[in-house]
Design an enzyme around this catalytic site. Structure first.
Site, mmCIF file in Angstrom:
data_model
loop_
_atom_site.group_PDB
_atom_site.id
_atom_site.type_symbol
_atom_site.label_atom_id
_atom_site.label_comp_id
_atom_site.label_asym_id
_atom_site.label_seq_id
_atom_site.Cartn_x
_atom_site.Cartn_y
_atom_site.Cartn_z
ATOM 1 N N SER A 1 44.237 10.397 38.271
ATOM 2 C CA SER A 1 44.526 11.298 39.390
ATOM 3 C C SER A 1 45.328 12.481 38.869
ATOM 4 C CB SER A 1 45.321 10.542 40.455
ATOM 5 O OG SER A 1 45.662 11.412 41.517
ATOM 6 N N CYS B 1 55.749 18.843 43.116
ATOM 7 C CA CYS B 1 55.109 18.865 44.438
ATOM 8 C C CYS B 1 56.194 18.582 45.494
ATOM 9 C CB CYS B 1 53.996 17.830 44.508
ATOM 10 S SG CYS B 1 52.708 18.159 43.292
ATOM 11 N N GLY C 1 54.332 10.644 37.246
ATOM 12 C CA GLY C 1 53.872 11.558 36.211
ATOM 13 C C GLY C 1 52.531 12.208 36.481
ATOM 14 N N GLU C 2 52.245 13.240 35.707
ATOM 15 C CA GLU C 2 50.956 13.936 35.769
ATOM 16 C C GLU C 2 50.186 13.531 34.514
ATOM 17 O OE1 GLU C 2 48.828 15.858 37.636
ATOM 18 O OE2 GLU C 2 47.696 15.650 35.797
ATOM 19 N N CYS D 1 58.365 13.655 36.468
ATOM 20 C CA CYS D 1 57.207 14.545 36.561
ATOM 21 C C CYS D 1 57.702 15.980 36.661
ATOM 22 C CB CYS D 1 56.378 14.206 37.803
ATOM 23 S SG CYS D 1 54.804 15.089 37.889
ATOM 24 N N CYS E 1 56.744 14.899 47.172
ATOM 25 C CA CYS E 1 56.664 13.703 46.312
ATOM 26 C C CYS E 1 58.045 13.352 45.783
ATOM 27 C CB CYS E 1 55.710 13.951 45.159
ATOM 28 S SG CYS E 1 55.593 12.547 44.027
ATOM 29 N N CYS F 1 48.654 0.238 39.687
ATOM 30 C CA CYS F 1 48.961 1.670 39.715
ATOM 31 C C CYS F 1 49.999 1.911 38.623
ATOM 32 C CB CYS F 1 49.500 2.029 41.099
ATOM 33 S SG CYS F 1 50.054 3.730 41.225
ATOM 34 N N SER G 1 44.536 15.627 43.656
ATOM 35 C CA SER G 1 45.478 15.774 44.767
ATOM 36 C C SER G 1 45.293 17.151 45.391
ATOM 37 C CB SER G 1 46.908 15.622 44.238
ATOM 38 O OG SER G 1 47.091 14.293 43.796
ATOM 39 N N LEU G 2 44.572 17.212 46.501
ATOM 40 C CA LEU G 2 44.245 18.502 47.114
ATOM 41 C C LEU G 2 45.320 18.914 48.125
ATOM 42 C CD1 LEU G 2 42.145 20.763 47.240
ATOM 43 C CD2 LEU G 2 40.883 19.436 48.937
ATOM 44 N N HIS G 3 45.472 18.137 49.170
ATOM 45 C CA HIS G 3 46.587 18.272 50.124
ATOM 46 C C HIS G 3 46.609 19.508 51.018
ATOM 47 C CE1 HIS G 3 48.019 14.752 48.157
ATOM 48 N NE2 HIS G 3 48.493 15.350 47.105
ATOM 49 N N ASN H 1 54.478 9.101 52.980
ATOM 50 C CA ASN H 1 55.532 8.091 52.861
ATOM 51 C C ASN H 1 56.857 8.788 52.668
ATOM 52 O OD1 ASN H 1 53.895 5.649 52.937
ATOM 53 N ND2 ASN H 1 53.036 6.429 51.028
ATOM 54 N N GLU I 1 57.934 2.999 36.694
ATOM 55 C CA GLU I 1 57.494 1.916 37.571
ATOM 56 C C GLU I 1 55.993 1.696 37.514
ATOM 57 O OE1 GLU I 1 60.839 1.910 41.021
ATOM 58 O OE2 GLU I 1 59.345 3.466 41.228
ATOM 59 N N CYS J 1 52.593 5.233 47.775
ATOM 60 C CA CYS J 1 52.301 6.511 47.113
ATOM 61 C C CYS J 1 53.458 7.483 47.278
ATOM 62 C CB CYS J 1 51.091 7.185 47.737
ATOM 63 S SG CYS J 1 49.636 6.187 47.754
#
Ligand code: SAH
Length: 373
Positions: free
Chosen positions: A205, A123, A173-174, A119, A126, A112, A227-229, A304, A99, A347
């Site tokens: 990212s 995580c 994806g990464e 992926c 996600c 985006c 992406s820290l989180h 989300n 997408e 996201c």
């Protein structure tokens, strides 16, 4: 030879770097300047039909039609959100899809894009992670997303839509796990003969593939988001499993190195706001200790939700409190406005269509995951 066999041999002009395009035109016996002409047709004028590239010599065009093509991902479906956000589902092959999302704003149009089908990073919050991993996208498929979006936006007739001004690799994806195909795409985005986007308008990212971050610093100078989180390793190990391989201290070192090397302004740290998990005032203070005085800003992303998730979005008050705590203690922080959630375009909601996934995901098996050099 069957028609199918001929098609297979055709070179996709989209996604060839300058040197690759020059090498290709030379195999046809043409001068290197033809490569510049082709780039200009492809990226400046958005022309995908070789027969319309009218300033190319007729014989050269005929050769190209035989040996080359402009192959962009096929659009399977398109969706539009009430807020103007648009999402396209693109074909990777007969079973797989990925997408891309266009987010219009008064002063910019951000696309985006995805870098992989699915992926492997796993995580926990996600939705793409739930899909597992199928394959890396090619450079042509990555570049093709911007090319396609520009074509679609140009033909939509909507006055509030502009061509893509900003590209963020924040889709499925990464990107750093697909380094070999992503870096040439970044060059085509920023090259003045390509899409000619300023390096500050292209953002990659990453969930924190530290060795690839050092390599990236050698190869490009686009903006970096991480992406820290979580402020501590214990929690981050749970949310972002790659942290078990590259913990926070190592990750932050790689970030500051990138900014030094690239003469960049700052790293944007993405921080998804999960109710009762990572949104306390104490955790905000912990982040301040990590980031104060560093070239860093935090982008707080309200979680989300997606079907089957155990997490809930932090309340608006908790997000506000968290942000104020950061700002009052001298760390820049903004809250990302949720866009396109009515069409699952926000996201972490990009699911695409991933079949034939490899079973190995980072959470299952940390060592031996294939991360392309
Ligand atoms: N793999 C890269 C690129 C994805 S970027 C990376 O991890 O950085 C997409 C951003 O959205 C990441 O910061 C990701 O952590 C975040 N995200 C993922 N799932 C989310 C969700 N459900 N709600 C909000 N943000 C999410």
């Amino acid at each position: 030879m069957s028609e199918a066999a001929v098609t297979l041999e055709r070179t996709n002009l989209l996604g060839l770097e300058r040197a690759g395009m020059e090498a290709f035109v030379q195999t046809l016996g043409s001068q290197p300047f033809r490569a510049r002409q082709l780039w200009s047709w492809l990226y400046k004028r958005g022309e995908g039909r070789i027969e319309e590239m009218t300033d190319l010599a007729k014989a050269f065009r005929a050769q190209l039609i035989e040996r080359a093509e402009v192959r962009v991902p096929e659009i399977i479906s398109a969706h539009e959100s009430a807020d103007g956000t648009r999402k396209w589902l693109l074909r990777a092959d007969s079973k797989q899809a990925f997408e891309m999302v266009y987010i219009p704003e008064p002063d910019r149009g951000t696309l985006c894009i995805s870098s992989q089908v699915g992926c492997a990073m796993d995580c926990s919050f996600c939705s793409t992670a739930q899909q597992g991993f199928n394959r890396n996208l090619t450079t042509a498929e990555i570049v093709g997303q911007v090319w396609l979006a520009n074509r679609e936006l140009g033909t939509s007739g909507r006055p509030d839509e502009r061509a893509v001004t900003n590209v963020v690799l924040m889709g499925m994806g990464e990107p750093l796990a697909n380094f070999r195909n992503v870096v040439p795409a970044l060059r085509i985005f920023t090259d003045d003969l390509g899409f000619d986007l300023s390096r500050r308008r292209v953002t990659i990212s990453t969930s924190g593939l530290v060795p690839q971050m050092y390599k990236l610093a050698e190869e490009t100078n686009v903006a970096l988001a991480v992406s820290l989180h979580a402020p501590d390793d214990e929690l981050r190990n749970e949310l972002v499993p790659i942290n078990r391989v590259h913990p926070i201290a190592e990750l932050l070192e790689a970030c500051w190195h990138y900014i030094d090397e690239q003469n960049g302004r700052s790293v944007t740290f993405e921080y998804v706001m999960l109710d009762g998990v990572n949104d306390s005032v104490a955790q905000a203070r912990h982040l301040v200790r990590l980031l104060k005085g560093k070239p860093a800003k935090l982008n707080l992303i309200p979680f989300n939700p997606f079907p089957g998730t155990q997490y809930r979005r932090s309340s608006a008050e908790a997000i506000q409190r968290f942000r104020d705590e950061l700002i009052n203690r001298g760390v820049l922080a903004t809250v990302r406005r949720t866009r396109g959630d009515d069409i699952d375009a926000a996201c972490g909601q990009l699911a695409g269509r991933v079949n034939d996934r490899t079973k190995v995901r980072l959470g299952d098996k940390l060592i031996g995951v294939s991360v392309q050099p």
